[in-house]
Design a protein around this motif. Sequence first.
Motif, PDB file in Angstrom:
ATOM      1  N   PRO A 324      10.982  19.296  -8.933  1.00 17.85           N
ATOM      2  CA  PRO A 324      10.683  19.111 -10.397  1.00 17.85           C
ATOM      3  C   PRO A 324       9.007  19.039 -10.542  1.00 17.85           C
ATOM      4  N   GLU A 325       8.329  19.624 -11.587  1.00 17.27           N
ATOM      5  CA  GLU A 325       6.973  19.681 -11.809  1.00 17.27           C
ATOM      6  C   GLU A 325       6.217  18.249 -11.718  1.00 17.27           C
ATOM      7  N   PRO A 326       6.872  17.203 -12.574  1.00 18.65           N
ATOM      8  CA  PRO A 326       6.182  15.878 -12.580  1.00 18.65           C
ATOM      9  C   PRO A 326       6.119  15.160 -11.109  1.00 18.65           C
ATOM     10  N   LEU A 327       6.909  15.774 -10.141  1.00 16.33           N
ATOM     11  CA  LEU A 327       6.921  15.006  -8.858  1.00 16.33           C
ATOM     12  C   LEU A 327       6.051  15.848  -7.820  1.00 16.33           C
ATOM     13  N   ARG A 328       5.245  17.037  -8.179  1.00 19.26           N
ATOM     14  CA  ARG A 328       4.483  17.824  -7.504  1.00 19.26           C
ATOM     15  C   ARG A 328       3.214  16.885  -6.900  1.00 19.26           C
ATOM     16  N   ALA A 329       2.882  16.582  -5.845  1.00 18.20           N
ATOM     17  CA  ALA A 329       1.964  15.674  -5.710  1.00 18.20           C
ATOM     18  C   ALA A 329       0.336  16.453  -5.342  1.00 18.20           C
ATOM     19  N   VAL A 330      -0.550  15.507  -5.620  1.00 15.10           N
ATOM     20  CA  VAL A 330      -1.863  15.835  -5.256  1.00 15.10           C
ATOM     21  C   VAL A 330      -2.462  14.956  -3.773  1.00 15.10           C
ATOM     22  N   ARG A 331      -2.792  15.292  -2.902  1.00 15.48           N
ATOM     23  CA  ARG A 331      -3.240  14.330  -1.796  1.00 15.48           C
ATOM     24  C   ARG A 331      -4.711  14.174  -1.737  1.00 15.48           C
ATOM     25  N   PHE A 332      -4.985  13.106  -1.566  1.00 16.13           N
ATOM     26  CA  PHE A 332      -6.671  12.448  -1.251  1.00 16.13           C
ATOM     27  C   PHE A 332      -7.188  13.272  -0.055  1.00 16.13           C
ATOM     28  N   PHE A 333      -8.393  13.933  -0.008  1.00 15.34           N
ATOM     29  CA  PHE A 333      -8.919  14.736   1.117  1.00 15.34           C
ATOM     30  C   PHE A 333     -10.222  14.056   1.388  1.00 15.34           C
ATOM     31  N   GLY A 334     -10.523  13.251   2.354  1.00 15.16           N
ATOM     32  CA  GLY A 334     -11.457  12.601   2.569  1.00 15.16           C
ATOM     33  C   GLY A 334     -11.256  11.423   3.583  1.00 15.16           C
ATOM     34  N   GLN A 335     -12.463  10.661   3.871  1.00 15.82           N
ATOM     35  CA  GLN A 335     -12.120   9.388   4.672  1.00 15.82           C
ATOM     36  C   GLN A 335     -12.400   8.158   3.798  1.00 15.82           C
ATOM     37  N   ALA A 336     -11.734   7.285   4.374  1.00 16.73           N
ATOM     38  CA  ALA A 336     -11.635   6.214   3.826  1.00 16.73           C
ATOM     39  C   ALA A 336     -10.805   4.921   4.806  1.00 16.73           C
ATOM     40  N   ASP A 337     -11.704   3.630   4.936  1.00 19.78           N
ATOM     41  CA  ASP A 337     -10.717   2.884   5.887  1.00 19.78           C
ATOM     42  C   ASP A 337     -10.029   1.750   4.819  1.00 19.78           C
ATOM     43  N   LEU A 338      -8.617   1.919   4.848  1.00 27.25           N
ATOM     44  CA  LEU A 338      -7.877   0.879   4.101  1.00 27.25           C
ATOM     45  C   LEU A 338      -7.812  -0.459   5.211  1.00 27.25           C
ATOM     46  N   SER A 339      -7.893  -1.425   4.602  1.00 28.70           N
ATOM     47  CA  SER A 339      -7.691  -2.672   5.002  1.00 28.70           C
ATOM     48  C   SER A 339      -6.200  -3.190   5.109  1.00 28.70           C
ATOM     49  N   ASP A 340      -5.587  -4.091   6.402  1.00 27.33           N
ATOM     50  CA  ASP A 340      -4.295  -4.325   6.517  1.00 27.33           C
ATOM     51  C   ASP A 340      -3.674  -4.583   5.017  1.00 27.33           C
ATOM     52  N   GLN A 341      -4.477  -5.392   4.274  1.00 21.76           N
ATOM     53  CA  GLN A 341      -3.940  -5.713   2.846  1.00 21.76           C
ATOM     54  C   GLN A 341      -3.514  -4.685   1.930  1.00 21.76           C
ATOM     55  N   MET A 342      -4.378  -3.666   1.893  1.00 20.75           N
ATOM     56  CA  MET A 342      -4.340  -2.381   1.053  1.00 20.75           C
ATOM     57  C   MET A 342      -3.010  -1.763   1.646  1.00 20.75           C
ATOM     58  N   LEU A 343      -2.833  -1.617   2.975  1.00 26.03           N
ATOM     59  CA  LEU A 343      -1.677  -0.894   3.495  1.00 26.03           C
ATOM     60  C   LEU A 343      -0.437  -1.715   3.150  1.00 26.03           C
ATOM     61  N   ALA A 344      -0.523  -2.960   3.508  1.00 25.71           N
ATOM     62  CA  ALA A 344       0.618  -3.893   2.881  1.00 25.71           C
ATOM     63  C   ALA A 344       0.990  -3.662   1.573  1.00 25.71           C
ATOM     64  N   LEU A 345       0.241  -3.514   0.755  1.00 27.28           N
ATOM     65  CA  LEU A 345       0.376  -3.287  -0.821  1.00 27.28           C
ATOM     66  C   LEU A 345       1.238  -1.826  -1.067  1.00 27.28           C
ATOM     67  N   ALA A 346       0.628  -0.877  -0.293  1.00 22.65           N
ATOM     68  CA  ALA A 346       1.161   0.425  -0.345  1.00 22.65           C
ATOM     69  C   ALA A 346       2.477   0.411   0.344  1.00 22.65           C
ATOM     70  N   ARG A 347       2.661  -0.367   1.260  1.00 21.99           N
ATOM     71  CA  ARG A 347       4.024  -0.316   1.735  1.00 21.99           C
ATOM     72  C   ARG A 347       4.993  -1.101   0.609  1.00 21.99           C
ATOM     73  N   GLU A 348       4.642  -2.091   0.107  1.00 21.02           N
ATOM     74  CA  GLU A 348       5.259  -2.758  -1.121  1.00 21.02           C
ATOM     75  C   GLU A 348       5.499  -1.941  -2.085  1.00 21.02           C
ATOM     76  N   LEU A 349       4.627  -1.094  -2.481  1.00 17.00           N
ATOM     77  CA  LEU A 349       5.086  -0.009  -3.659  1.00 17.00           C
ATOM     78  C   LEU A 349       6.065   1.068  -3.198  1.00 17.00           C
ATOM     79  N   ASP A 350       6.112   1.273  -1.779  1.00 15.72           N
ATOM     80  CA  ASP A 350       7.206   2.214  -1.539  1.00 15.72           C
ATOM     81  C   ASP A 350       7.296   3.398  -2.355  1.00 15.72           C
ATOM     82  N   ASP A 351       6.275   4.103  -2.064  1.00 13.12           N
ATOM     83  CA  ASP A 351       6.355   5.437  -2.663  1.00 13.12           C
ATOM     84  C   ASP A 351       6.786   6.351  -1.514  1.00 13.12           C
TER      85      ASP A 351
END
Lengths: 575, 138
Positions: A324-351
Amino acid sequence: MDRGRTLWVGDGTAVAHPLLPSLAVSLGGRLPLLVNAPKSSQALGIILGWVIVDSVSAHVIHRPIDSQKYWSSFAITTDDVEFLYSYIIELGHPISTDKLALALLKHRVEQENSKLRERWEGCTVYQPKAHYAVGDRLVFPALQFATGRVIALRPGRHPELGEFEVIRVAFDDGQQREFAARFPHPHRLNQMDVSDFFSHAQSPEALYAANGERVRAALSAALEQNKEFIRIGDEWFLRAMMAEINIGHLNLAEAVLDMANGGPLTTDVILRDLSLPTEIGQKVQEASLNAALAADPRFDEVGPDNKPAWFLRRLEPPEVLTIPEPLRAVRFFGQADLSDQMLALARELDDELDFDEAAPVEPAQSVRVILTFPHLRAGTLGWSRRVASVLPPSRKPRIAFRLRDPMARQTFTAWAVREGRYIWGLGEWFKTNRLAAGAYIDLTRSEAGDVMLLIDYVRRRPKREWVRVASVRDGRLHLETAQRPVYCDVDELMAVFVDDPQAFDALRERPRDVRQAVREAFSEIAKLSPQGNVHVRTLYAVVNLITRCSPTDVLAALVASGAYVPIGDHYWHLA
Amino acid sequence: MKIFRPTEDTRFHIDYTWFEKNGQDINVLIQKYLTPEQQAQLTNSEAEELLDSVDEETGEVHQMTRTMYLVRKTYAHDPGFINPRLPLAELAFRVFLVNGNQPLTARELAARIGRKPAEVLAQLGGRAVYNGIRPILN
């Protein structure tokens, strides 16, 4: 005189046989001459004050099937195929790869046992306490089950061993060696239960636990190439045993599915209207129909892995065939260092966009997920790690299953779609329950009949509350705080109320990368608080109003931008 | 021709055939370890009388002379027999005498006599053979 192979008894020293290393114990001359040493030990040690020899004594049958080499070169042989053929004929119905592989292992183990039994036929198991006559055939458990014939006897000589006999044995390989007989002293071979040789071997189940993956792969590969076998889902059957399914049967199946709005119907339900000959077993009928339906493009197999179910392809909702159109995702292209806390939050959001296929999913009985705007709009839920934990594992492109709202006593069909990883079919349910983005959704495994999952949300008395409201103004995202009726519990940080969701369809169609979406969303969120602070959860929720993207991409864009600074607890501020 | 170079993991033992090839009798050699009383008790014929021993693991019978039997019986529990002050080769010979000529690696032998494996290897792994102590080739 043999050198280096003897336990010199009576004088206190132990010696290992170089071929069958042993652990022997030194004893005083007046003590019993032989003792049973521990069966296995790598120890070098001192026992009773004297030297003990090294290494392990493994008086077991040395079976090829226990060796590493056997498994590293495991392949399906012609004999195996013959066995599998006979096995399925005898069974009379299709069998899963797992069960077939285990049956094959049992067959292989039995084959080895038979060979060993055949080799030992007519042989007596050697035990020092026994009496032997010239001509007797013996098998020697302590010598890797070598076999030989007694060719001579003489009295044994030792000042401390009393009377015993020495037999000379001619081994099948031509060697001649001497052994004790009528030896009354304690000896490990005298205590051996000669009927228990096979118990040393690993059970087929244990072998399967250790090597099952390899066997399954080899089995599947071999049977795929063999025209006599047919794969139906994860089961194997023989083509020759299949019931005949003709075009009439298939047309009838189509009509049955048509009557059921396309399905899904399990094979046994479709079979009820096909009137196949009753002398054909039910499982064979099911297997035959499954194979015929799978070969016909009109039908799509959409059942869970362990139970095939069919749907008419032409009646499948378009939303399960294309993302479905609303689910078609855009990805980020570039470099960024995510901290462990950020990655933990991303896991918690469970996308589901951050779902890692390689990481195993721990099954769960019940999970709670947060509804985001793209899924609310598409009538879907993400098939995220959390959701996957309550769904049966599946390798199919899509599976249809029944969902039940126990409070509303309503059951409906939903689809789990692998490409895009989403569960479709919830639009009406969302609408009926007036759910907003940010609502908590509970999913629970169900054991009841054909219902696979129970779905519910955290209900509450409807009440007007001050909430975050999103709208489109002048073709741009606009956020404000306003009063709206709230019908369910929501995640405060992620809740976004949208009065006109359609307006966002046009906004989402405008090309925009993740950086730009973050920029637009950040400024709108920041203005809602006096300090201008923005929580990553809120940013992720609002960004997804205008651009579908994952938490890690939102975080990466945030970090890479340089325009924002973290101020703790996942709050950010304009730099 | 393959050149065999012993390592610290190469096993050594007393090669009894070495005595025959060199015109020696191990029974005569080891009689010196017996007490005068034991020596007096042993007649020549008794010294070389063969006794049967039974392998604890396999039940196999091997033979040894009564002299060997007496040496082993006398010294199996005597820590003083393996006296670290003795020359390394003599110590190694004694170890093999009391352990029933069970093969040992240079490393294991070194541990038993309190020397370094390299030292054992240098003494026993060379061309000179002391009292039949040789590496096992396979």
